[in-house]
Design an enzyme around this catalytic site. Structure first.
Site, short mmCIF file in Angstrom:
data_model
loop_
_atom_site.label_atom_id
_atom_site.label_comp_id
_atom_site.label_asym_id
_atom_site.label_seq_id
_atom_site.Cartn_x
_atom_site.Cartn_y
_atom_site.Cartn_z
N ARG A 180 -16.32 0.42 -11.00
CA ARG A 180 -15.76 -0.76 -10.31
C ARG A 180 -14.48 -1.28 -10.95
NH1 ARG A 180 -21.33 -2.48 -10.46
NH2 ARG A 180 -22.40 -1.76 -8.58
N LYS A 228 -0.57 -0.44 -4.62
CA LYS A 228 -1.22 0.23 -3.50
C LYS A 228 -1.73 1.59 -3.97
CE LYS A 228 0.90 -1.48 0.75
NZ LYS A 228 1.60 -1.06 1.99
N GLU A 280 13.57 6.06 -0.12
CA GLU A 280 12.97 4.76 -0.43
C GLU A 280 13.99 3.85 -1.12
OE1 GLU A 280 10.06 3.89 0.76
OE2 GLU A 280 8.71 5.63 0.81
N LYS A 286 11.42 -4.63 -5.00
CA LYS A 286 9.99 -4.46 -4.71
C LYS A 286 9.17 -5.51 -5.44
CE LYS A 286 6.30 -1.45 -3.71
NZ LYS A 286 5.84 -0.11 -3.36
N GLU A 302 -0.17 -7.68 1.35
CA GLU A 302 0.46 -7.39 2.63
C GLU A 302 -0.10 -8.23 3.78
OE1 GLU A 302 1.69 -3.31 3.04
OE2 GLU A 302 1.45 -3.42 5.20
N ARG A 361 5.29 -8.40 2.75
CA ARG A 361 5.27 -7.07 2.15
C ARG A 361 5.41 -5.95 3.17
NH1 ARG A 361 1.56 -4.69 -2.78
NH2 ARG A 361 2.35 -2.57 -2.60
N ASN A 372 7.53 -1.23 4.62
CA ASN A 372 7.13 -0.07 5.42
C ASN A 372 8.20 0.32 6.45
OD1 ASN A 372 4.54 0.24 4.22
ND2 ASN A 372 3.83 -1.54 5.40
N HIS A 408 8.27 3.71 7.99
CA HIS A 408 7.00 4.35 7.67
C HIS A 408 6.09 4.56 8.87
CE1 HIS A 408 8.37 3.65 3.63
NE2 HIS A 408 7.28 4.14 3.09
N HIS A 437 4.95 8.16 9.14
CA HIS A 437 3.55 8.59 9.04
C HIS A 437 3.17 9.49 10.22
CE1 HIS A 437 2.21 5.06 6.22
NE2 HIS A 437 2.91 5.99 5.60
N HIS A 462 6.99 13.04 2.04
CA HIS A 462 6.89 11.66 2.50
C HIS A 462 8.27 11.02 2.65
CE1 HIS A 462 5.46 7.56 2.96
NE2 HIS A 462 6.09 7.18 1.86
#
Lengths: 369, 369
Positions: free
Chosen positions: B129, B151, B193, B235, B245, B249, B253, B256, B260, B273
């Site tokens: 955990r 992330k 990016e 960032k 997010e 935030r 993206n 993206h 994606h 990517h």
């Protein structure tokens, strides 16, 4: 306000964790009570995660109750039992979420015992990096322990609950009526976690349990309601002070270090978690005595209540070295040293190490050859 | 204090997230610099998670550097590439942790690009955990984007990054020297990016990138140091305001949602990517124009810089309906509505929906038949 408590009156126990605070609701009939869900965010989709035993009994009732809150309510049914608390089964929840194009607002409802709650919670923690979920525990063990406090996990072949997250639900809804269908063996397993709160935190509650064990085993609703509420209150107080188990929270693992060794050593599912904890508490209280912390009278008293609850007080004869090996991979271990929750004085627990030889003696005297 | 910045001088960019705050260190030679690890908790065991490409180049150097902090440093090497960002490979990290009886204080070091960082981060978030981890990004893309902000995720066959956690590292250590061995194609992917931060947040930085793109492609250390530092600053500012997010935030993206769809539609790993994001930004800026937010001059300017960086500006011809289908399972989608990051005005982004027909036209004009 001054009315005598009854199982029909909803008790609400708050868990205070800042912006992650939530309530535990406890009463009969909550599954079909729209008030049980009031105030939570609505969403287009919801998924009830349950298992093949509990689903046929209660999933339709819950789905009906949720219809006003969600346009679509899916039901995912997992195989029943600790042996299925695996990645493979967890992934079935992700499949259902993605196949139904569930978004970040989708609410997951965990309808079942500890296994369903742990897996649904971890699925909610991980799906899209976190979606909301609600615990709807249907076993005594889940109502008094596993559904409260945000511990979620799956098992790894090399250790129990090794992969998981601290992730709090929006609410915990304990419908006492769901305990009516619980097999006696599972009810007893739940009592292990109820009894636990006595030696570690509240000996007045332990006295009450001694006085009312027969009524609890007969499932007197008012007595069960009190046992669930008081257990949740104690857990709420402990978790509110130490959400991520940096210190105090570890006392809730009383009996669990030995218990996990029994579960892993016998193969997950052979012993119920609560049975292993019950037997583990007998070992832990004996270790406390050998460490000079409590006397034999107290050991006998705790052991007697565990037996009266229908729990095993004698461990499986795996051999002390196997126990020690299994306990060394417990999450509480640090740099190979096993950490035990022991009773410092009745009502007060501490976490500490102990010499292997002493632990071995406790195991030997606690197991039938 | 007034010294001219040099790649040998360590820049430190703070990410302010309360008790989860940490620093991004940026300089040449950090891997072998003991100061890079100063102030972090030491522990008996550590695991360097890397891949079969980066490991042979840098793992021994990092392990040597960590020897004073950890008695034992294990190395786990994953197969290289986005196609391996799966549960099966993640589970290999858990196997290594458990086989070595790693406890809750064990530190995980992610040595590699975005895939290694995402998987190591999710392993750290989930093992027992949550255990501490450090990002040691070795690609430009990871240094300017994926290693920063917490992330973490793995892919599911039905969607990219669908299973993961927000989980912050103890520190991010960007050794600029590791970029020396980065293939040109991956360096360009990282520039996607970097370029992103211009249209969404800082047009002065965009101007600087236009003026210095040739030097960046020649990997001038001082220019690369500035590009990494400024990207991390932006960032850090965005993530510091919106860790999970809930709003702002999402502008990170940009490109993206389309990107994606390209990655998933072509099969993970066929397009890098960053390449998919570069092409996705061209689509997103065209969508912004069709929505009346920016003009054709700006579209051409952004597109030209993306091309100069060595990135594809023309998408694969999957067909508009396939793009739309893939985008509907994006994490930003809500109740089936796709959410796009568009440029409201140069330097400012917003998240909004758009009619399918309009999106389809943008896709058609952006893809080679």
């Amino acid at each position: 306000m001054a009315a005598a408590p009854s199982p029909r009156t909803t008790s609400s126990v708050p868990i205070q964790l800042g912006d992650r605070s939530y309530d535990i609701l406890i009463a009969s009939g909550l599954l079909q009570d729209p008030h049980a869900w009031a105030g939570m965010a609505a969403s287009t989709q919801a998924i009830i995660v349950t298992n093949t035993t509990v689903g046929p009994l209660y999933a339709a009732r819950l789905a009906q109750s949720l219809k006003s809150r969600h346009a679509t309510v899916h039901i995912v049914s997992l195989p029943d039992g600790e042996a299925h608390k695996t990645w493979l089964v967890l992934n079935g929840i992700f499949d259902a979420l993605l196949e139904n194009a569930c978004d970040r607002k989708t609410v997951l409802y965990a309808l079942g015992g500890g296994v369903v709650g742990d897996m649904t919670g971890f699925a909610a923690a991980s799906y899209m990096r976190g979606v909301p979920f609600v615990q709807v525990p249907t076993t005594l063990l889940a109502q008094v322990d596993s559904s409260v406090g945000g511990k979620t996990a799956i098992n790894h072949p090399l250790g129990k609950n090794m992969i998981g997250a601290f992730y709090q639900p929006l609410r915990v809804v304990c419908d006492l009526d769901t305990l009516d269908t619980l097999p006696a063996r599972e009810f007893s397993a739940g009592l292990a976690e109820v009894i636990k709160y006595g030696p570690i935190f509240d000996m007045a509650f332990f006295d009450w349990l001694e006085a009312n064990m027969d009524g609890l085993l007969a499932r007197d609703k008012a007595l069960v309601a009190h046992a669930v509420r008081r257990s949740c209150e104690i857990k709420a107080q402990v978790v509110g002070q130490d959400e991520r188990e940096a210190g105090l929270r570890a006392i809730l693992n009383f009996g669990h270090t030995f218990g996990h060794a029994i579960e892993a050593g016998m193969g997950y599912g052979a012993w119920l978690h609560g049975e292993a904890v019950g037997c583990g508490m007998v070992m832990a209280i004996r270790l406390s005595m050998r460490l000079g912390l409590v006397d034999a009278v107290f050991v006998d008293r705790v052991t007697a209540l565990i037996r009266r609850a229908g729990l095993p007080a004698v461990g499986p004869a795996l051999g002390a070295s196997r126990y020690l090996e299994l306990m060394r991979v417990d999450k509480k271990a640090e740099a190979g040293e096993i950490r035990f929750v022991v009773i410092d004085s009745p009502g007060r627990a501490v976490v500490r190490g102990a010499p292997d030889a002493l632990v071995g003696e406790v195991i030997d005297e606690s197991c039938r050859a």
